[in-house]
Design a protein around this motif. Structure first.
Motif, PDB file in Angstrom:
ATOM      1  N   LEU A 212     -12.373 -59.462  12.603  1.00 16.32           N
ATOM      2  CA  LEU A 212     -11.146 -59.852  11.904  1.00 16.32           C
ATOM      3  C   LEU A 212     -10.016 -60.170  12.878  1.00 16.32           C
ATOM      4  N   ALA A 213     -10.072 -59.623  14.095  1.00 18.27           N
ATOM      5  CA  ALA A 213      -9.018 -59.883  15.074  1.00 18.27           C
ATOM      6  C   ALA A 213      -8.982 -61.350  15.480  1.00 18.27           C
TER       7      ALA A 213
ATOM      8  N   ALA B 208      -9.178 -61.899   4.061  1.00 16.42           N
ATOM      9  CA  ALA B 208      -9.314 -61.305   5.396  1.00 16.42           C
ATOM     10  C   ALA B 208      -8.271 -60.209   5.612  1.00 16.42           C
ATOM     11  N   ARG B 209      -7.059 -60.431   5.125  1.00 13.22           N
ATOM     12  CA  ARG B 209      -6.019 -59.398   5.280  1.00 13.22           C
ATOM     13  C   ARG B 209      -6.361 -58.140   4.493  1.00 13.22           C
ATOM     14  N   ARG B 210      -6.898 -58.329   3.268  1.00 10.82           N
ATOM     15  CA  ARG B 210      -7.302 -57.155   2.495  1.00 10.82           C
ATOM     16  C   ARG B 210      -8.425 -56.407   3.193  1.00 10.82           C
ATOM     17  N   ALA B 211      -9.348 -57.175   3.778  1.00  9.87           N
ATOM     18  CA  ALA B 211     -10.443 -56.527   4.493  1.00  9.87           C
ATOM     19  C   ALA B 211      -9.917 -55.733   5.680  1.00  9.87           C
ATOM     20  N   PHE B 212      -8.918 -56.291   6.365  1.00  9.06           N
ATOM     21  CA  PHE B 212      -8.340 -55.593   7.514  1.00  9.06           C
ATOM     22  C   PHE B 212      -7.651 -54.300   7.075  1.00  9.06           C
ATOM     23  N   GLN B 213      -6.899 -54.377   5.961  1.00  5.96           N
ATOM     24  CA  GLN B 213      -6.246 -53.166   5.439  1.00  5.96           C
ATOM     25  C   GLN B 213      -7.278 -52.123   5.030  1.00  5.96           C
TER      26      GLN B 213
ATOM     27  N   VAL C 168     -10.216 -51.666   6.259  1.00  3.99           N
ATOM     28  CA  VAL C 168     -10.787 -51.053   7.463  1.00  3.99           C
ATOM     29  C   VAL C 168      -9.845 -49.989   8.006  1.00  3.99           C
ATOM     30  N   GLN C 169      -8.563 -50.312   8.015  1.00  5.81           N
ATOM     31  CA  GLN C 169      -7.591 -49.334   8.519  1.00  5.81           C
ATOM     32  C   GLN C 169      -7.528 -48.096   7.646  1.00  5.81           C
ATOM     33  N   GLN C 170      -7.720 -48.303   6.330  1.00  8.19           N
ATOM     34  CA  GLN C 170      -7.638 -47.180   5.401  1.00  8.19           C
ATOM     35  C   GLN C 170      -8.973 -46.480   5.197  1.00  8.19           C
TER      36      GLN C 170
END
Length: 796
Positions: A733-734, A768-773, A775-777
């Protein structure tokens, strides 16, 4: 390769077609072995070879390590300005003879053009399988040779005098189980092809040994005085092997001393001081040699001056016959030239070759009068005029003639425009290439026709406008949209001024410009222009005139590109029905309409109607246009894309791989349609879960799109979106999110805020942004399908 075990398929690499071989030929390609020491080397090692032992050892090291090498010449302290004569072919020949017993076969290929490569491969088939080869054509024999090389490892292919390193890309990729050795005048373009070995001038001592041996004979021990004379002459000759060989041959045959020869050079041309220009140095030698040849046979000089304007290799003797009264005089004239090493014969003595450096010198000889052509120029033009076939169906004759027509076109003197008859020959050759679907290869011919018309007819003569339009079309076919648009705009403005706003040629020019705008992704200019053109065509030409049908098809295509399927599909359906009625079911324009309607159905998600229409169109195009015509390749690409959309990857991937290989051969590595195929194949790999193959292919395609089409072209934006999606699928995702953000911003700017592709980018970025969030959560995001915005290539 075998299809179902019964049919062999091989790509010849000439950019013309894919050949299907009969089953027995495929079997022979596997079973026939080369006899010991088989090869076709153009000379032996009995000649003089000095001063290259270090290069020979380095060449062996390169080939033993990598299997590929390119012997080039580069500019250095004693620059040769990229001209030939440095001894590349001699080194390659000596290497081939030295190590020929370590190879199963050694095959020498004149590689100045793809056509000559194919001819040399065809000769290999004739050598190994003469009974079958005698019954088939050049393309089939070349394909058989490629297949044989794939089955029998351990060979050496020598590609001599390569003009374009990219011509070898296919062979290096297709034939990995042997050694490839190339010679070329250029030092650039090899970094992605093969390791290179720069070849410099001979050192002074080696040059003296070579000249003494050639001039005095191998059995003669030179005296110190002779060596001093040789040292002075080799310095005068610039230490260039070809110049030394030419001088030695002359001195040996005539008995002239080296000191006298040097004096005579001074009488012909001024003696140069330090920093001798190699071309002028060689000109000194050849001027004197030509004087002697002329004393011996004046007709030989006439022939040589004419050959100076043709392609350097494979000039048929029959092609030169009109310059001599009978075959005997032709043979004697050619023999005189060969005696002084001014030409070489092919193995069968039916073709002759001239060194390109000699051609360059001869072409710069001044005319005897300011109003006359340079020596040999008019003879060369008359030769191509006489050799031009009456029609476009004599393919073997055309393929033999094309390199020479192009050479004459490219070498037109600036103040001596080609005659009308010569321009007609250029036009006929360009028309032949157009019929072959090779418009991109006709650019040089179209340039020559335009230059002739501008000089003879004027800048705005209707024929000049037509030739300018044709050149723009050739640029467009080659993927050079920027130059095509500039030329189309100029042509349209002139047509409006000279012919009027509603003249058929003006309407055609307006249509072509609009289509080029669409190809460049500039729909804001393309659609209004197409709407205007269609309205004018309907009013002036009628509702079913072929030009009206073309305009209607192009407007529908532009609507589709803008995502307006509600207007595109009915327009396509109307156009197709009219084409079938007016032009017939298999007319090329009807096939275009059928392909484009299928594309629109697919864009609307109606695969049940799209796939059968694609299959029908592909079958008809193969029958009408041939298997590798660009429009046939478009149909194959589009059908594969539809299979993929239907989830049938087992049929889609092989079809995409075949199409990509064919487009690389026919259109070139960076043609827009080739980029589309590469992108589509990457997407199919991704759909099959093969990200290891998909991501590198996406990265390569995006880089090429940015370079060829520009940073914000719709195809470039599609490639950027698809690469981001592949990164996301790989969990990276980066890299995916910044790429999505860039693509969205560019699509909003170029396509508008509500264009379907813009909406796709916005959706993909949000996911992609939801997927990144997530992962962080430490949670899992709900998958959201990302739409692939690729547009299958369509044709006008």
């Amino acid at each position: 390769m075998a299809v179902g075990g019964d049919v062999g398929v091989a790509i010849t690499g000439d950019g013309a077609r894919v050949v299907i071989l009969p089953a027995e030929a495929v079997r022979w390609a596997k079973e026939v072995d080369a006899p010991p020491g088989a090869g076709n080397l153009p000379g032996s090692t009995s000649g003089v070879f000095v001063g290259r032992q270090g290069e020979l050892a380095e060449l062996r090291r390169l080939l033993a390590t990598d299997g590929e090498a390119a012997v080039t010449q580069i500019s250095g302290v004693r620059a040769v300005h990229g001209l030939g004569g440095i001894g590349k072919s001699t080194l390659a020949l000596h290497y081939a003879h030295t190590y020929r017993r370590t190879y199963t076969l050694v095959w020498w290929i004149n590689a100045a053009s793809t056509e000559q490569i194919v001819t040399a491969l065809a000769a290999l088939a004739t050598r190994l399988c003469p009974q079958w080869a005698a019954t088939t054509g050049v393309q089939e024999r070349a394909a058989w040779a490629v297949l044989w090389l794939q089955w029998h490892p351990g060979w050496l292919l020598v590609f001599d005098n390569v003009e374009d390193p990219a011509d070898l890309r296919h062979y290096l990729g297709t034939l990995p189980d042997g050694h490839h050795l190339a010679t070329s005048r250029t030092a650039t373009g090899w970094h992605t092809i093969a390791a290179t070995m720069p070849l410099g001038l001979l050192d002074a001592d080696a040059a003296v040994i070579l000249l003494c041996t050639l001039a005095l004979g191998q059995e003669h021990a030179s005296t110190s005085e002779e060596r001093e004379d040789a040292a002075a002459l080799t310095a005068e000759l610039g230490y260039l092997p070809l110049a030394l060989e030419q001088a030695g041959a002359y001195l040996f045959e005539t008995g002239t001393s080296m000191a006298d020869y040097r004096v005579m050079l001074g009488q012909v041309m001024d003696t140069a001081a330090g920093g001798i220009d190699p071309e002028r140095t060689i000109a000194r030698i050849w001027q004197h040699t030509l004087t002697d040849v002329e004393r011996r046979n004046p007709q030989a000089v006439t022939l040589l001056h004419a050959m100076a304007w043709l392609a350097p290799d494979d000039i048929p003797r029959t092609f030169l016959a009109p310059l001599c009264p009978d075959p005997r005089s032709l043979g004697e004239a050619l023999g005189a030239l060969r005696a002084y090493n001014m030409i070489t014969y092919s193995a069968d003595r039916q073709n002759v070759s001239v060194h390109r450096l000699l051609q360059a010198v001869l072409r710069h000889r001044p005319a005897t009068d300011s109003d006359e052509y340079p020596p040999g120029r008019q003879d060369a033009e008359h030769l191509i005029q006489r050799a031009t076939p009456d029609g476009g169906t004599d393919t073997p004759r055309w393929e033999q003639l094309l390199p020479h027509v192009v050479a004459v076109a490219e070498s037109t003197p600036p103040h001596n425009p080609a005659s009308t008859e010569t321009a007609d020959a250029y036009r006929a050759a360009a028309h032949y290439l157009h019929d072959q679907g090779r418009d991109a290869h006709a650019i040089r011919l179209c340039r020559a026709v335009l230059a002739h018309n501008e000089q003879v007819l004027g800048d705005t003569h209707p024929d000049t406008l037509s030739s300018r339009n044709n050149l723009a079309g050739a640029y467009d076919s080659a993927g050079d949209t920027a130059r095509a648009i500039t030329l189309y705009e100029t042509t349209l403005a002139q047509c409006e001024q000279v012919l009027g706003d509603t003249h058929p040629h003006t309407l055609s020019g307006r249509n072509n410009l609009a289509y080029a705008y669409e190809s460049a992704g500039d729909l804001a200019r393309a659609i209004p222009l197409l709407e205007t053109t269609l309205a004018q065509c309907e009013q002036l030409l009628g509702d079913t005139h072929p030009q009206t049908l073309t305009s209607r098809n192009n407007l529908a295509s532009a609507y589709e590109s803008a995502g307006d399927l509600a207007r595109a599909i009915p327009l396509y359906e109307t156009t197709l029905a009219q084409c079938e009625q007016v032009l017939g079911d298999t007319h090329p324009r009807t096939l275009i309409g059928r392909n484009n309607l299928a594309s629109a159905y697919e864009s609307a998600g109606d695969l049940a109607r799209a796939i059968p229409l694609y299959e029908t169109t592909l079958a008809q195009r193969k029958q009408v246009l041939g298997d590798t015509h660009p429009q046939t390749l478009t149909s194959r690409n589009n059908l594969a894309h539809a299979y993929e959309s239907a989830g049938d990857l087992a049929r889609a991937i092989p079809l995409l791989e075949t199409t990509l290989a064919q487009r690389e051969q026919v259109l070139g590595d960076t043609h827009p349609d080739t980029l589309t195929s590469r992108n589509n194949l990457a997407y199919a790999y991704e759909s099959a879960g093969d990200l290891a193959r998909a991501i590198p292919l996406y990265e390569t395609t995006l880089t090429q799109c940015e370079q060829v089409l520009g940073d914000t072209h719709p195809h470039t934006l599609s490639g950027r979106n698809n690469l981001a999606y592949a990164y996301e699928s790989a969990g990276d995702l980066a890299r995916a999110i910044p790429l999505y953000e860039t693509t969205l911003a560019q699509r909003e700017q170029v396509l508008g805020d509500t264009h379907p592709d813009t909406l796709t980018s916005r959706n993909n970025l949000a996911h992609a942004r939801r997927a990144f969030q997530a992962v962080q959560q430490g949670s899992t995001a709900t998958p959201i399908d990302a739409v692939d915005p690729r547009r299958p290539s369509t044709t006008d």
